[in-house]
Scaffold this motif. Structure first.
Motif: not given
Length: 194
Positions: A86-100
């Motif tokens: 239950q932890q965030a490991l990394r983040s990437y600078p792509f805000p407001n993503s909706w589809a992956l």
């Protein structure tokens, strides 16, 4: 068929509700919190994930990377979250993503519903390669505003755009076919809006 009722460990707000099958059960994510339902239908509050949601807001999309690691689209960025710890490991600078959509290896196609951004993300390096400029059959930039991204085959992906119809992205040729509604042609797509 049979259905089972599960007693929830707290209130569930259906605003921003996402269900995901995870190892050992089901994860429910909502604005009011996160809950884990195990294979014996016992429900518990996922306190760590609830804290992440309070910090980053409810994810707009979630896709499993592998095992317990998931890619979460959040308002401010994309995050890799371990649902077991239950932890965030990394983040990437792509805000407001909706589809992956997983492409191959550790590469993902990511799209925003509120912006025209469409990119390939390599998780190991954090490299974001925007692909809106790839050539299209109508010579216009890819309009994205991605409502969904679905794999067609090893090299092609379908993107339903919020405003601009459908794109078939070919990552091998770095190109796209663009399909729009034409009111005078019944063989075209039904609407330009997803």
């Amino acid at each position: 068929q049979s259905f089972l009722a599960v007693t929830m460990a707290g209130p569930v707000n259906d605003d921003g509700l996402i269900f995901a099958e995870i190892p050992g059960g089901i994860l429910i994510v909502s604005r009011s919190g996160s809950f884990l339902i195990d294979n014996n239908y016992r429900c518990s509050v996922a306190e760590g994930l609830t804290t992440l949601i309070q910090q980053f807001k409810v994810p707009t999309c979630m896709e499993q990377i592998s095992g317990d690691e998931w890619l979460w689209g959040c308002v401010d960025s994309l995050r890799v979250v371990n649902v077991r710890t239950q932890q965030a490991l990394r983040s990437y600078p792509f805000p407001n993503s909706w589809a992956l959509c997983h492409v191959s290896g550790d590469q993902w196609m990511v799209g925003s519903f509120s912006r025209d951004d469409l990119a390939l993300l390599t998780l190991s390096t954090g490299e974001l390669s925007y692909i809106n400029h790839w050539k299209t059959n109508d010579k216009k930039p890819i309009g994205a505003y991605a409502g969904t991204i679905q794999r067609i085959d090893d090299h092609r992906f379908a993107i339903a755009s919020r405003y601009f119809g459908i794109y078939i992205i070919n990552i091998k040729n770095q190109s796209a076919e663009h399909f729009l509604h034409d009111g005078g042609d019944a063989s075209t797509i039904l609407s330009d809006y997803c």
